[in-house]
Design a protein around this motif. Structure first.
Motif, PDB file in Angstrom:
ATOM      1  N   PHE A  25      24.305  -0.708  18.532  1.00 42.20           N
ATOM      2  CA  PHE A  25      23.242   0.151  18.025  1.00 42.20           C
ATOM      3  C   PHE A  25      23.680   1.032  16.854  1.00 42.20           C
ATOM      4  N   GLU A  26      24.726   1.792  17.041  1.00 38.34           N
ATOM      5  CA  GLU A  26      25.035   2.926  16.165  1.00 38.34           C
ATOM      6  C   GLU A  26      25.266   2.548  14.706  1.00 38.34           C
ATOM      7  N   LEU A  27      26.158   1.640  14.428  1.00 38.90           N
ATOM      8  CA  LEU A  27      26.491   1.309  13.041  1.00 38.90           C
ATOM      9  C   LEU A  27      25.287   0.714  12.309  1.00 38.90           C
ATOM     10  N   LYS A  28      24.587  -0.218  12.957  1.00 36.74           N
ATOM     11  CA  LYS A  28      23.400  -0.817  12.333  1.00 36.74           C
ATOM     12  C   LYS A  28      22.333   0.242  12.070  1.00 36.74           C
ATOM     13  N   TRP A  29      22.068   1.080  13.063  1.00 34.57           N
ATOM     14  CA  TRP A  29      21.029   2.089  12.923  1.00 34.57           C
ATOM     15  C   TRP A  29      21.359   3.028  11.768  1.00 34.57           C
ATOM     16  N   ASN A  30      22.603   3.474  11.710  1.00 34.58           N
ATOM     17  CA  ASN A  30      23.005   4.409  10.649  1.00 34.58           C
ATOM     18  C   ASN A  30      22.944   3.761   9.262  1.00 34.58           C
ATOM     19  N   ARG A  31      23.293   2.480   9.168  1.00 38.80           N
ATOM     20  CA  ARG A  31      23.192   1.787   7.868  1.00 38.80           C
ATOM     21  C   ARG A  31      21.738   1.711   7.403  1.00 38.80           C
ATOM     22  N   TRP A  32      20.854   1.290   8.309  1.00 44.32           N
ATOM     23  CA  TRP A  32      19.437   1.232   7.949  1.00 44.32           C
ATOM     24  C   TRP A  32      18.935   2.626   7.575  1.00 44.32           C
ATOM     25  N   HIS A  33      19.364   3.620   8.324  1.00 40.61           N
ATOM     26  CA  HIS A  33      18.879   4.979   8.047  1.00 40.61           C
ATOM     27  C   HIS A  33      19.389   5.502   6.705  1.00 40.61           C
ATOM     28  N   SER A  34      20.578   5.124   6.316  1.00 41.40           N
ATOM     29  CA  SER A  34      21.085   5.539   4.997  1.00 41.40           C
ATOM     30  C   SER A  34      20.184   5.025   3.880  1.00 41.40           C
ATOM     31  N   ILE A  35      19.721   3.795   4.026  1.00 38.80           N
ATOM     32  CA  ILE A  35      18.792   3.235   3.035  1.00 38.80           C
ATOM     33  C   ILE A  35      17.500   4.042   3.033  1.00 38.80           C
ATOM     34  N   ARG A  36      16.994   4.374   4.221  1.00 44.47           N
ATOM     35  CA  ARG A  36      15.764   5.168   4.304  1.00 44.47           C
ATOM     36  C   ARG A  36      15.944   6.525   3.635  1.00 44.47           C
ATOM     37  N   THR A  37      17.061   7.164   3.889  1.00 46.51           N
ATOM     38  CA  THR A  37      17.308   8.490   3.326  1.00 46.51           C
ATOM     39  C   THR A  37      17.340   8.437   1.806  1.00 46.51           C
ATOM     40  N   LEU A  38      18.103   7.509   1.258  1.00 45.67           N
ATOM     41  CA  LEU A  38      18.179   7.382  -0.202  1.00 45.67           C
ATOM     42  C   LEU A  38      16.815   7.045  -0.797  1.00 45.67           C
ATOM     43  N   SER A  39      16.077   6.181  -0.142  1.00 42.11           N
ATOM     44  CA  SER A  39      14.753   5.783  -0.643  1.00 42.11           C
ATOM     45  C   SER A  39      13.784   6.957  -0.633  1.00 42.11           C
ATOM     46  N   ALA A  40      13.779   7.718   0.448  1.00 47.08           N
ATOM     47  CA  ALA A  40      12.863   8.860   0.541  1.00 47.08           C
ATOM     48  C   ALA A  40      13.198   9.907  -0.513  1.00 47.08           C
ATOM     49  N   ILE A  41      14.473  10.183  -0.693  1.00 51.79           N
ATOM     50  CA  ILE A  41      14.877  11.180  -1.692  1.00 51.79           C
ATOM     51  C   ILE A  41      14.545  10.697  -3.100  1.00 51.79           C
ATOM     52  N   LEU A  42      14.824   9.437  -3.384  1.00 49.31           N
ATOM     53  CA  LEU A  42      14.512   8.883  -4.707  1.00 49.31           C
ATOM     54  C   LEU A  42      13.010   8.902  -4.975  1.00 49.31           C
ATOM     55  N   SER A  43      12.222   8.529  -3.994  1.00 45.39           N
ATOM     56  CA  SER A  43      10.769   8.563  -4.142  1.00 45.39           C
ATOM     57  C   SER A  43      10.292   9.997  -4.415  1.00 45.39           C
ATOM     58  N   PHE A  44      10.845  10.944  -3.687  1.00 42.19           N
ATOM     59  CA  PHE A  44      10.491  12.358  -3.878  1.00 42.19           C
ATOM     60  C   PHE A  44      10.837  12.822  -5.291  1.00 42.19           C
ATOM     61  N   ILE A  45      12.021  12.468  -5.769  1.00 40.47           N
ATOM     62  CA  ILE A  45      12.437  12.847  -7.131  1.00 40.47           C
ATOM     63  C   ILE A  45      11.491  12.248  -8.167  1.00 40.47           C
ATOM     64  N   LEU A  46      11.142  10.987  -7.994  1.00 38.83           N
ATOM     65  CA  LEU A  46      10.224  10.347  -8.944  1.00 38.83           C
ATOM     66  C   LEU A  46       8.864  11.049  -8.959  1.00 38.83           C
ATOM     67  N   LEU A  47       8.413  11.480  -7.802  1.00 34.08           N
ATOM     68  CA  LEU A  47       7.133  12.210  -7.752  1.00 34.08           C
ATOM     69  C   LEU A  47       7.240  13.568  -8.436  1.00 34.08           C
ATOM     70  N   LEU A  48       8.367  14.243  -8.265  1.00 30.98           N
ATOM     71  CA  LEU A  48       8.556  15.517  -8.967  1.00 30.98           C
ATOM     72  C   LEU A  48       8.557  15.303 -10.480  1.00 30.98           C
ATOM     73  N   VAL A  49       9.212  14.243 -10.926  1.00 28.73           N
ATOM     74  CA  VAL A  49       9.226  13.931 -12.358  1.00 28.73           C
ATOM     75  C   VAL A  49       7.814  13.593 -12.831  1.00 28.73           C
ATOM     76  N   SER A  50       7.053  12.887 -12.000  1.00 30.05           N
ATOM     77  CA  SER A  50       5.667  12.565 -12.386  1.00 30.05           C
ATOM     78  C   SER A  50       4.829  13.832 -12.495  1.00 30.05           C
ATOM     79  N   LEU A  51       5.089  14.804 -11.623  1.00 26.69           N
ATOM     80  CA  LEU A  51       4.384  16.090 -11.738  1.00 26.69           C
ATOM     81  C   LEU A  51       4.744  16.789 -13.037  1.00 26.69           C
TER      82      LEU A  51
END
Length: 169
Positions: free
Chosen positions: A134-160
């Motif tokens: 469980f642990e290693l796979k879950w954390n790897r997938w979550h790292s992708i989610r974290t980077l994606s959410a932060i990048l999406s947020f930054i792009l929205l701030l730039v769009s604002l």
């Protein structure tokens, strides 16, 4: 800034995306490292309880809301500058693939696997094996989610900022 429908939608979009990014960041920065220090039983039990608790209406609105709000925002701002539209589309694509699909096809199956187990009946060696699956796979997938959410947020701030620049001119 006047509170037109367009402005309310983009503010909600940025807010919900920021909340998702904050949730992912906090989970990566504090939750998983913290429970990672627990023994196998404590770790798996904590994960079971957190996964069961997080599934609530507020979470679903904040988690899925940005994708739908982004589609509405793209439509509302389709006549805006090409840069702003590209930023909105890119943010939506990254959020959809990097957060929603990764969650549905990466993290959720692991959560469901863990949720089916009555940990009180599992032997110590089985707990270790389960955690390893469980642990290693879950954390790897979550790292992708974290980077994606932060990048999406930054792009929205730039769009604002792009939108504000257009309003000033």
């Amino acid at each position: 800034m006047d509170f037109t429908f367009q402005n309310i939608v983009i503010i909600a979009l940025v807010l919900f995306t920021g909340l998702s990014a904050g949730l992912c960041f906090t989970w990566s920065n504090a939750v998983t490292p913290g429970i990672g220090r627990l023994d196998d039983f404590g770790y798996l039990q904590s994960f079971q309880q957190m996964n069961r608790t997080i599934l609530n209406p507020v979470f679903f609105v904040v988690f899925f809301g940005p994708f739908f709000l982004n589609l509405v925002t793209i439509y509302l701002f389709k006549s805006s500058s090409n840069t702003m539209v590209v930023l909105l589309i890119t943010a939506a694509v990254i959020y959809f693939f990097g957060l929603i699909l990764i969650t549905i096809f990466g993290n959720v199956p692991l959560n469901e696997m863990l949720d089916k187990v009555d940990l009180s009946t599992v032997r110590i060696d089985e707990l270790r094996h389960m955690r390893e699956k469980f642990e290693l796979k879950w954390n790897r997938w979550h790292s992708i989610r974290t980077l994606s959410a932060i990048l999406s947020f930054i792009l929205l701030l730039v769009s604002l900022m792009q939108s504000s620049k257009m309003d000033i001119q």
